[in-house]
Write a protein that holds these residues in place. Structure first.
Motif, mmCIF file in Angstrom:
data_model
loop_
_atom_site.group_PDB
_atom_site.id
_atom_site.type_symbol
_atom_site.label_atom_id
_atom_site.label_comp_id
_atom_site.label_asym_id
_atom_site.label_seq_id
_atom_site.Cartn_x
_atom_site.Cartn_y
_atom_site.Cartn_z
ATOM 1 N N LEU A 143 0.502 -1.130 0.119
ATOM 2 C CA LEU A 143 0.088 -0.177 0.119
ATOM 3 C C LEU A 143 0.960 1.240 -0.182
ATOM 4 O O LEU A 143 0.828 2.287 -0.617
ATOM 5 C CB LEU A 143 -0.986 0.002 1.210
ATOM 6 C CG LEU A 143 -2.192 -0.771 1.207
ATOM 7 C CD1 LEU A 143 -2.804 -1.275 2.588
ATOM 8 C CD2 LEU A 143 -3.146 -0.480 0.179
ATOM 9 N N HIS A 145 3.790 1.636 -1.293
ATOM 10 C CA HIS A 145 4.346 2.033 -2.574
ATOM 11 C C HIS A 145 3.521 2.271 -3.623
ATOM 12 O O HIS A 145 4.127 2.318 -4.764
ATOM 13 C CB HIS A 145 5.528 0.628 -2.681
ATOM 14 C CG HIS A 145 6.767 0.881 -2.028
ATOM 15 N ND1 HIS A 145 7.797 1.338 -2.358
ATOM 16 C CD2 HIS A 145 7.001 0.191 -0.563
ATOM 17 C CE1 HIS A 145 8.615 1.335 -1.451
ATOM 18 N NE2 HIS A 145 8.290 0.668 -0.452
ATOM 19 N N GLY A 146 2.293 2.154 -3.208
ATOM 20 C CA GLY A 146 1.078 2.104 -4.298
ATOM 21 C C GLY A 146 1.137 1.115 -5.248
ATOM 22 O O GLY A 146 0.331 1.366 -6.398
ATOM 23 N N VAL A 148 -0.891 -1.358 -4.623
ATOM 24 C CA VAL A 148 -2.166 -1.655 -4.847
ATOM 25 C C VAL A 148 -2.824 -0.556 -4.026
ATOM 26 O O VAL A 148 -1.971 0.063 -3.143
ATOM 27 C CB VAL A 148 -2.454 -3.034 -4.029
ATOM 28 C CG1 VAL A 148 -2.124 -4.247 -4.900
ATOM 29 C CG2 VAL A 148 -1.879 -2.946 -2.402
ATOM 30 N N THR A 149 -4.192 -0.529 -4.158
ATOM 31 C CA THR A 149 -4.787 0.510 -3.543
ATOM 32 C C THR A 149 -5.965 -0.268 -2.225
ATOM 33 O O THR A 149 -6.084 -1.373 -2.418
ATOM 34 C CB THR A 149 -5.731 1.289 -4.178
ATOM 35 O OG1 THR A 149 -6.833 0.689 -4.953
ATOM 36 C CG2 THR A 149 -5.269 2.084 -5.322
ATOM 37 N N ARG A 150 -6.059 0.533 -1.329
ATOM 38 C CA ARG A 150 -7.129 -0.005 -0.231
ATOM 39 C C ARG A 150 -8.396 -0.279 -0.927
ATOM 40 O O ARG A 150 -8.975 -1.235 -0.572
ATOM 41 C CB ARG A 150 -7.090 1.009 0.992
ATOM 42 C CG ARG A 150 -8.268 0.730 1.962
ATOM 43 C CD ARG A 150 -7.489 -0.500 2.732
ATOM 44 N NE ARG A 150 -8.567 -1.006 3.699
ATOM 45 C CZ ARG A 150 -8.698 -0.465 4.930
ATOM 46 N NH1 ARG A 150 -7.768 0.477 5.411
ATOM 47 N NH2 ARG A 150 -9.778 -0.930 5.722
ATOM 48 N N GLU A 151 -8.924 0.698 -1.877
ATOM 49 C CA GLU A 151 -10.083 0.062 -2.261
ATOM 50 C C GLU A 151 -10.236 -0.921 -3.178
ATOM 51 O O GLU A 151 -11.243 -1.758 -3.132
ATOM 52 C CB GLU A 151 -10.659 1.479 -3.267
ATOM 53 C CG GLU A 151 -10.830 2.673 -2.570
ATOM 54 C CD GLU A 151 -9.426 3.326 -2.000
ATOM 55 O OE1 GLU A 151 -8.385 3.082 -2.589
ATOM 56 O OE2 GLU A 151 -9.633 4.092 -0.933
ATOM 57 N N THR A 152 -9.123 -1.296 -3.992
ATOM 58 C CA THR A 152 -9.036 -2.488 -4.663
ATOM 59 C C THR A 152 -8.967 -3.759 -3.994
ATOM 60 O O THR A 152 -9.786 -4.778 -4.078
ATOM 61 C CB THR A 152 -7.773 -2.455 -5.588
ATOM 62 O OG1 THR A 152 -7.783 -1.180 -6.348
ATOM 63 C CG2 THR A 152 -7.523 -3.560 -6.484
ATOM 64 N N ASP A 154 -10.293 -3.992 -0.658
ATOM 65 C CA ASP A 154 -11.435 -4.110 -0.385
ATOM 66 C C ASP A 154 -12.575 -5.009 -1.296
ATOM 67 O O ASP A 154 -13.069 -5.882 -0.983
ATOM 68 C CB ASP A 154 -11.984 -2.721 0.172
ATOM 69 C CG ASP A 154 -11.434 -2.436 1.418
ATOM 70 O OD1 ASP A 154 -10.614 -2.801 2.161
ATOM 71 O OD2 ASP A 154 -11.676 -1.090 1.737
ATOM 72 N N ARG A 256 -1.277 -9.545 -9.580
ATOM 73 C CA ARG A 256 -0.905 -8.502 -10.447
ATOM 74 C C ARG A 256 0.194 -8.787 -11.621
ATOM 75 O O ARG A 256 0.403 -8.317 -12.618
ATOM 76 C CB ARG A 256 -0.133 -7.380 -9.576
ATOM 77 C CG ARG A 256 -1.254 -6.753 -8.848
ATOM 78 C CD ARG A 256 -0.551 -5.929 -7.498
ATOM 79 N NE ARG A 256 0.606 -5.445 -7.891
ATOM 80 C CZ ARG A 256 1.698 -5.690 -7.376
ATOM 81 N NH1 ARG A 256 1.887 -6.466 -6.393
ATOM 82 N NH2 ARG A 256 2.897 -4.984 -7.747
ATOM 83 N N ARG A 263 -6.393 -5.388 -16.122
ATOM 84 C CA ARG A 263 -6.667 -5.269 -14.761
ATOM 85 C C ARG A 263 -7.658 -6.095 -14.273
ATOM 86 O O ARG A 263 -8.954 -6.378 -14.989
ATOM 87 C CB ARG A 263 -7.006 -3.580 -14.397
ATOM 88 C CG ARG A 263 -5.948 -2.756 -14.587
ATOM 89 C CD ARG A 263 -6.272 -1.244 -14.692
ATOM 90 N NE ARG A 263 -6.802 -1.055 -13.153
ATOM 91 C CZ ARG A 263 -6.122 -0.491 -12.318
ATOM 92 N NH1 ARG A 263 -5.053 -0.329 -12.349
ATOM 93 N NH2 ARG A 263 -6.788 -0.278 -11.228
#
Lengths: 327, 158
Positions: A143, A145-146, A148-152, A154, A256, A263
């Motif tokens: 998270l 390092h960007g 993945v995102t928290r929203e993805t 979740d 990933r 995606r």
């Protein structure tokens, strides 16, 4: 030309507080029946179960799986490695029909302090480096390092739980992808030397120790290393992907590596149609279930599948197994 | 493991256990608790004993400095590490059950080392409070006991 190896039959029995001995028996019988074989026609048995909690039961459960009078290889590290050992037995000409049986009582992991089962009493155990803490460390880095995102995360966690029929379990967003959903279960696969059926086309593996270097915390790197060991790159022709890890964050981060061109979307049933590890994570043997699921999906008319086995919280044993339909 | 050290408890089969097994098979439940003796090894022992003297050692081997030490069978030498360090990752305190000593698991690269070390970060921090690359400083317990719990890292300038 190398002997082709096919998955001739498989069966699984998973849930919470499953009676493992009965589950192993049931899976072995069902897998043999699906393969059209009797136990007498099996040349060798490969078993897989956690060496931490199930190790003392390997002898008994291997017996239940039908090992008496046959060659036995017991593989504690992962279902993927067990499958690789079985394929090697056939390709080397040592066996024609091999039964692979795996089991695990994952609910025991959730019932005890994870640190009490750490084999390393010097460097990891005293500082609380249990499986969940290591997964949290991994997730924090991804998270931050960007990657993945928290929203993805979740969304991925919620989707996998829904597909696994466990949408009602712990609705808190973070818990959906951080913590393992321990289950109990067993799975059996019959591999044969044959031209007909779902072929085990390629296997790649990667290994690492428990003390990670920073880059080792990204599961995409584990999968990349395993994919590099495939004889024939498979990224571009996959119609089914089954990945299983101890936590959804591990699974998603690993995916990933495969999904860089397209995606992940919650409506993409090409990826983890069964719900991944959320469906049932019963320890290192769980990968066997996802190999079986991938093979079943190919029996439904698709062409090429990839099963990704992410055994160990920081990718100690990662396998990628390419399956090809021959119909 | 010695046989007399093992404690083995055997219960008589019960109708409940048979029902749980899903079969008519007779069952027994046993509970085995056995002690195991682990060795830190030649290098690990040096590393751990140095902690008593409040020294964090790395092993210079093959052109790299690794910590904790691993026996790679090559010529090596000890080098002292720290006290500065760089944060690589941590297990946020708000994600896990609270630890009683207000610390959290962290992965840090200690100055002078080429590999990262699993250790404790104190005080415990929540997600987003520190970024990878944050500078840390090594701290030792007042009474070291040759254990990984003898030391931890604290953020610098926070």
């Amino acid at each position: 030309m190398a002997t082709p190896v096919v998955i001739a039959g498989s069966a699984e029995h998973v849930g919470r507080n499953v009676a493992i001995d009965a589950a192993v028996t049931q899976c072995v019988r069902s897998a043999l029946s699906a393969a059209g074989l009797s136990l007498g026609e099996i040349d060798a048995v490969v078993t897989t179960g956690s060496d931490i909690l199930d190790g003392g039961m390997v002898g008994t459960r291997s017996g239940i799986a039908g090992v008496y009078g046959r060659e036995l290889i017991a593989v504690p590290s992962s279902g993927g490695h067990a499958c690789a050992a079985a394929v090697s037995l056939i390709k080397s000409g040592q066996a024609r029909n091999v039964l692979v049986a795996g089991w695990g009582e994952g609910t025991k992991f959730s019932a005890i302090d994870g640190r009490s089962v750490q084999a390393d009493p010097f460097y990891a155990r005293p500082i609380g480096a249990d499986a969940v803490a290591m997964t949290a460390l991994q997730a924090q880095r991804l998270l931050a390092h960007g990657a993945v995102t928290r929203e993805t995360l979740d969304g991925y966690g919620a989707t996998m739980r829904r597909r696994a029929g466990r949408a009602s379990d712990e609705s808190d967003g973070m818990r959906q992808w951080l913590r393992p959903l321990w289950a109990d279960g067993a799975c059996a696969i019959v591999l044969r030397a044959s031209e007909r059926g779902v072929r085990v086309a390629d296997i790649g593996m990667s290994f690492r120790g428990y003390c990670p270097e920073p880059g080792d915390l990204d599961p995409a790197a584990w999968v990349s290393a395993a994919m590099a060991n495939l004889k024939h790159p498979a990224h571009d022709r996959l119609s089914v992907i089954e990945a299983c890890g101890p936590a959804a964050v591990t699974e998603f981060a690993a995916l990933r590596e495969i999904l860089t061109c397209s995606r992940w979307r919650s409506d993409d049933d090409r990826v983890n149609a069964s719900g991944g590890g959320a469906a049932a994570f019963f320890g290192p043997a769980t990968g066997l279930r996802h190999i079986a699921r991938a093979a079943q999906a190919l029996s439904g008319g698709r062409n090429t599948a990839l099963a990704i086995d992410l055994a160990g919280p920081i990718g100690q044993a990662t396998s990628v197994i390419v399956l090809e339909g021959t119909n | 493991m010695t046989t007399d050290a093992a404690q083995i408890r055997t219960e008589v089969p019960s109708a409940m256990a048979r029902a749980a097994s899903g079969t008519d098979a007779d069952t027994r439940e046993i509970d085995v608790r056995a002690p195991f003796r682990h060795s830190a090894g030649r290098l690990g022992s040096v590393f751990l004993q140095a902690l008593r003297a409040r020294r964090l050692l790395g092993l210079k081997i093959g052109g790299r400095v690794i910590v904790p030490p691993r026996e790679l069978g090559e010529r090596s030498e000890w080098v002292e590490l720290g006290p500065g360090a760089r944060l690589e990752a941590f297990a946020p305190a708000d994600w896990l059950a609270a630890d009683s000593d207000n610390s959290c698991l962290a992965l840090v690269t200690v100055d002078g080392a080429d590999t990262a070390l699993l250790t404790r970060l104190r005080p415990a921090v929540v997600a987003g409070a520190l970024a990878p690359g944050a500078r840390l400083s090594l701290r030792f317990a007042e009474e070291p006991r040759a254990s990984m719990t003898d030391f931890w890292f604290e953020p610098v300038g926070v």
